[in-house]
Design an enzyme around this catalytic site. Structure first.
Site, PDB file in Angstrom:
ATOM      1  N   HIS A 147      24.093  45.299  -8.548  1.00 65.19           N
ATOM      2  CA  HIS A 147      24.065  44.214  -7.513  1.00 65.19           C
ATOM      3  C   HIS A 147      24.217  44.715  -6.087  1.00 65.19           C
ATOM      4  CE1 HIS A 147      25.696  42.233 -11.159  1.00 65.19           C
ATOM      5  NE2 HIS A 147      24.985  41.030 -10.770  1.00 65.19           N
ATOM      6  N   ASP A 190      27.899  45.477  -5.633  1.00 67.42           N
ATOM      7  CA  ASP A 190      28.523  46.587  -6.396  1.00 67.42           C
ATOM      8  C   ASP A 190      28.526  47.986  -5.680  1.00 67.42           C
ATOM      9  OD1 ASP A 190      28.301  44.384  -8.363  1.00 67.42           O
ATOM     10  OD2 ASP A 190      26.635  45.551  -9.268  1.00 67.42           O
TER      11      ASP A 190
HETATM   12  C1  XLS Z   1      26.499  37.210 -15.666  1.00 63.86           C
HETATM   13  C2  XLS Z   1      25.230  37.789 -15.628  1.00 63.86           C
HETATM   14  C3  XLS Z   1      25.222  39.023 -14.616  1.00 63.86           C
HETATM   15  C4  XLS Z   1      23.767  39.183 -14.493  1.00 63.86           C
HETATM   16  C5  XLS Z   1      23.280  40.200 -13.243  1.00 63.86           C
HETATM   17  O1  XLS Z   1      26.862  36.418 -16.761  1.00 63.86           O
HETATM   18  O2  XLS Z   1      25.176  38.348 -16.921  1.00 63.86           O
HETATM   19  O3  XLS Z   1      25.897  39.979 -14.594  1.00 63.86           O
HETATM   20  O4  XLS Z   1      23.281  40.207 -15.388  1.00 63.86           O
HETATM   21  O5  XLS Z   1      23.769  39.177 -12.083  1.00 63.86           O
END
Ligand code: XLS
Ligand code: CA
Ligand code: CA
Length: 438
Positions: A101, A104
């Site tokens: 993201h 991150d």
């Molecule tokens: C949350 C999601 C998230 C997505 C990406 O539950 O798994 O981590 O994979 O935003």
């Protein structure tokens, strides 16, 4: 590349009898299965957020793990240390992809212009790091759920201003994805849903989400993004009801809004079970619609009602997953370990144990799924189960030319239907067990 994990060796395949905690027992990247190397069947990815950011904080307690990597958290030095640690980690495990993201990668600033500047700086740094390695981006995404501005959603927000911030983050995250050679771009609708219909215009919100996705496709294509856009279905959490409930719902949505040429599904195992489905079900529904794009490889705990994001250890489910993936002709995306260590597994060794477990689980799943395919009895059974449609009346039905009156006449001539034949579930399950456990 021995700075952050000096005590961990490069992890190699040593075979099933190895007792070395830092060796693969099943994942043998060069081993050929059904004509393809294991590492080609299984393009594994590291999730930046869980592996390099999350440190064990939960609703009831603070961090247990140290993810500072020797730098002060919240600084660009820390952001760079995470890149260095992440690359050392991936290289030691032979992982060739990562997913991220925007937030991150760098600490988010108050001013989006400064956040974007930091993203430019860190992506230059990542690009440099990628040079001379096989490591690349699997997919990127924008975090449109953590910042308080997204409390009422991003594409589904009631605020036109917040909507613009969502657009700005998607634009930047798409640029980063292209810059880092990403194969996909994910929309996970974290807060795209509602808590109560008393304050929600569902139609308005869904149409606005579609508008945002259309803009993303058109901008992505204009800057040379040739990969797939993914929707990652999840029924709930954080919202009570999320619009991308499951694969069937998300597929209906992209078809309704004419997004189906550009979108596929990113199926997460834990989200499937939260939706009351098996992982295999979500994969099958995506595959039969030509939309099985990528996988978030983790598992939930069926005794808990939330998203635990555990490293996958369940070989049965991994086998069924790989059975679907092989039948679908493989993934255009990969297997992202959207998984985190349990809070009490807080050491750097545990970070490696999590990935070794996950990679070995999927390697075993692949080996066993290939055996089920080679065995052929499941496929033969399913084929035979529908064989009545090879009859004259069956073919007529399949041609699409039959009328209700004709079929009714046929039934009346027959007077009484034979039972359709046993489903033989227990027999088939015992075949699977015999392939799994020999
Ligand atoms: C949350 C999601 C998230 C997505 C990406 O539950 O798994 O981590 O994979 O935003
Ligand atoms: Ca996920
Ligand atoms: Ca999850």
């Amino acid at each position: 590349m021995n700075t952050y994990f000096p005590d961990i060796p490069t992890v190699k395949y040593e075979g099933k009898d190895s007792k070395n905690p830092f060796a693969f027992r099943y994942y043998d990247p060069e081993r050929v299965i059904l004509g393809k190397k294991m590492k080609e069947h299984l393009p594994f990815a590291m999730a930046w957020w869980h592996n390099l950011c999350a440190a064990g904080t939960d609703m009831f307690g603070r961090d247990t793990a140290d993810k500072s990597f020797g730098a002060e958290k919240g600084t660009m030095e820390h952001a760079k240390a995470k890149v260095d640690a992440g690359f050392e980690f991936m290289q030691k495990l032979g992982i060739e992809y990562f997913c991220f993201h925007d937030v991150d990668l760098v600490p988010e600033a108050d001013d989006i212009n400064e956040t974007n500047r930091r993203l430019d700086e860190i992506s230059d740094y990542i690009l440099e790091k990628m040079n001379g390695t096989n490591i690349k981006c699997l997919w990127g995404t924008a975090n449109m759920f953590s910042n308080p501005r997204f409390m009422n959603g991003a594409g589904s927000t009631n605020s036109a201003e917040v909507y613009c911030f969502a657009a700005a983050q998607i634009k930047k995250a798409l640029e980063l994805t292209v810059k880092l050679g990403g194969k996909g771009y994910v929309f996970w609708g974290g807060r795209e849903g509602y808590e109560t219909l008393l304050n929600t215009d569902v139609k308005f919100e869904q149409e606005n989400i579609a508008r945002l996705m259309k803009m993303a496709v058109s901008y992505g294509r204009s800057i040379g993004f040739e990969g797939d856009f993914y929707i990652e279905p999840k029924p709930k959490e954080p919202m009570k009801h999320q619009y991308d409930f499951d694969a069937a719902t998300a597929i209906g949505f992209v078809k309704q809004y004419g997004l189906d040429k550009d979108f596929k599904m990113n199926i997460e195992a834990n989200h499937a079970t939260l939706a009351g489905h098996t992982f295999q079900h979500e994969l099958r529904i995506s595959a039969i619609n030509g939309m099985l794009g990528s996988i978030d490889a983790n598992q939930g705990d069926l005794l808990l009602g939330w998203d635990t994001d555990e490293f996958p250890s369940d070989v049965y489910n991994a086998t069924m997953c790989m059975y679907e993936v092989i039948k679908a002709g493989g993934l255009t995306g990969g297997f992202n370990f959207d998984a985190k260590n349990r809070r009490a597994s807080y050491t750097t060794e545990d970070m490696f144990h999590g990935f070794i477990l996950g990679m070995d689980t999927f390697a075993l799943g692949l080996i066993k799924a290939a055996k089920i395919m080679e065995d052929g009895r499941l496929d033969e059974f399913v084929k035979a189960k529908y064989s009545s449609f090879d009859s004259e009346i069956g073919r007529k039905i399949l041609s699409g030319d039959a009328t209700l009156e004709e079929l009714s006449d046929y039934a009346c001539t027959m007077k009484k239907a034979e039972l359709p034949g046993s489903g033989r579930q227990e027999y088939l399950e015992s075949i699977v067990n015999s392939v799994l456990f020999g």
